[in-house]
Enzyme design. Structure first.
Site, mmCIF file in Angstrom:
data_model
loop_
_atom_site.group_PDB
_atom_site.id
_atom_site.type_symbol
_atom_site.label_atom_id
_atom_site.label_comp_id
_atom_site.label_asym_id
_atom_site.label_seq_id
_atom_site.Cartn_x
_atom_site.Cartn_y
_atom_site.Cartn_z
ATOM 1 N N ASN A 1 1.620 -2.268 14.996
ATOM 2 C CA ASN A 1 0.180 -2.312 14.783
ATOM 3 C C ASN A 1 -0.198 -3.757 14.454
ATOM 4 O OD1 ASN A 1 0.028 0.517 15.036
ATOM 5 N ND2 ASN A 1 0.480 0.808 12.868
ATOM 6 N N HIS B 1 5.930 -6.260 10.980
ATOM 7 C CA HIS B 1 6.879 -5.149 10.933
ATOM 8 C C HIS B 1 6.822 -4.356 12.223
ATOM 9 C CE1 HIS B 1 3.073 -3.850 9.076
ATOM 10 N NE2 HIS B 1 3.294 -2.645 9.595
ATOM 11 N N LEU B 2 7.959 -3.792 12.546
ATOM 12 C CA LEU B 2 8.102 -2.854 13.660
ATOM 13 C C LEU B 2 8.347 -1.483 13.061
ATOM 14 C CD1 LEU B 2 10.611 -4.371 16.265
ATOM 15 C CD2 LEU B 2 8.264 -3.605 16.719
ATOM 16 N N HIS B 3 7.555 -0.500 13.477
ATOM 17 C CA HIS B 3 7.856 0.887 13.123
ATOM 18 C C HIS B 3 8.903 1.393 14.119
ATOM 19 C CE1 HIS B 3 4.213 1.657 10.530
ATOM 20 N NE2 HIS B 3 3.755 0.636 11.222
ATOM 21 N N ASP C 1 10.247 4.215 5.868
ATOM 22 C CA ASP C 1 8.832 4.174 5.493
ATOM 23 C C ASP C 1 8.584 5.138 4.340
ATOM 24 O OD1 ASP C 1 6.084 3.165 7.207
ATOM 25 O OD2 ASP C 1 5.819 4.690 5.647
ATOM 26 N N ILE C 2 7.766 4.702 3.392
ATOM 27 C CA ILE C 2 7.506 5.519 2.199
ATOM 28 C C ILE C 2 6.623 6.724 2.527
ATOM 29 C CG2 ILE C 2 5.396 4.350 1.380
ATOM 30 C CD1 ILE C 2 6.758 4.250 -1.418
ATOM 31 N N GLN D 1 -3.193 -1.904 11.278
ATOM 32 C CA GLN D 1 -2.233 -2.668 10.471
ATOM 33 C C GLN D 1 -2.777 -2.711 9.044
ATOM 34 O OE1 GLN D 1 -1.356 -6.692 11.749
ATOM 35 N NE2 GLN D 1 0.246 -6.940 10.204
HETATM 36 P P1 AMP Z 1 0.977 -0.591 9.138
HETATM 37 O O1 AMP Z 1 -0.122 0.410 8.873
HETATM 38 O O2 AMP Z 1 1.374 -0.684 10.569
HETATM 39 O O3 AMP Z 1 0.634 -1.947 8.536
HETATM 40 O O4 AMP Z 1 2.272 -0.048 8.413
HETATM 41 C C1 AMP Z 1 2.567 -0.274 7.056
HETATM 42 C C2 AMP Z 1 3.550 0.785 6.661
HETATM 43 O O5 AMP Z 1 4.138 0.411 5.412
HETATM 44 C C3 AMP Z 1 2.938 2.178 6.444
HETATM 45 O O6 AMP Z 1 3.534 3.104 7.350
HETATM 46 C C4 AMP Z 1 3.287 2.498 4.983
HETATM 47 O O7 AMP Z 1 3.597 3.855 4.794
HETATM 48 C C5 AMP Z 1 4.471 1.591 4.739
HETATM 49 N N1 AMP Z 1 4.719 1.229 3.357
HETATM 50 C C6 AMP Z 1 3.814 0.787 2.446
HETATM 51 N N2 AMP Z 1 4.423 0.522 1.282
HETATM 52 C C7 AMP Z 1 5.739 0.803 1.447
HETATM 53 C C8 AMP Z 1 6.887 0.741 0.605
HETATM 54 N N3 AMP Z 1 6.809 0.325 -0.686
HETATM 55 N N4 AMP Z 1 8.082 1.122 1.108
HETATM 56 C C9 AMP Z 1 8.173 1.558 2.377
HETATM 57 N N5 AMP Z 1 7.137 1.630 3.232
HETATM 58 C C10 AMP Z 1 5.932 1.266 2.764
#
Ligand code: AMP
Ligand code: ZN
Length: 114
Positions: free
Chosen positions: A87, A100-102, A30-31, A94
């Site tokens: 989420n 996606h799965l965290h 995750d970024i 979300q």
């Molecule tokens: P959610 O809030 O559950 O939809 O999670 C989306 C996740 O994507 C967040 O934790 C962001 O930090 C992550 N995210 C957004 N852009 C990127 C990216 N370019 N590379 C890696 N993670 C990202």
């Protein structure tokens, strides 16, 4: 070109710190990590959320969970434990509407989640 961020990562148009992958899913860090170990597991195919993966491509959902287990092993958190979070919808925070799965670990997790 897709306007879906994670489809663009799958297509290689946006770089990602890939941890592991299989034929159905990719895992990358995750970024904006919220734990010492924080990766995302996404299906290669576009679905809005995890429930839609289950409905449209249940085999891919299994492969996502298998990949999450691989991520935990690679990140060294398989033994101590980790959290899988999906989420689903705006109220659950979300923000990217590609399933996606965290995979979260490396610290003790609070309960209940915020
Ligand atoms: P959610 O809030 O559950 O939809 O999670 C989306 C996740 O994507 C967040 O934790 C962001 O930090 C992550 N995210 C957004 N852009 C990127 C990216 N370019 N590379 C890696 N993670 C990202
Ligand atoms: Zn997508």
């Amino acid at each position: 070109m897709s306007d879906c961020l994670f489809c663009r990562i799958v297509a290689g148009e946006i770089p990602a710190d890939v941890v592991a992958e299989n034929e159905a899913a990719i895992a990358f860090r995750d970024i904006t990590p919220v734990a010492p170990k924080h990766s995302l597991v996404i299906p290669r195919a576009h679905h809005a959320n995890l429930v839609e993966v289950a409905a449209a491509a249940p085999d891919d959902l299994v492969k996502m969970v298998q990949l999450a287990g691989e991520v935990a092993a690679v990140e060294g958190i398989a033994e101590e434990g980790y959290r899988l979070v999906a989420n689903t919808g705006a109220a659950a925070h979300q923000t990217v509407f590609h399933a996606h799965l965290h995979v979260l670990g490396g610290r003790s997790m609070g309960w209940p989640p915020g």
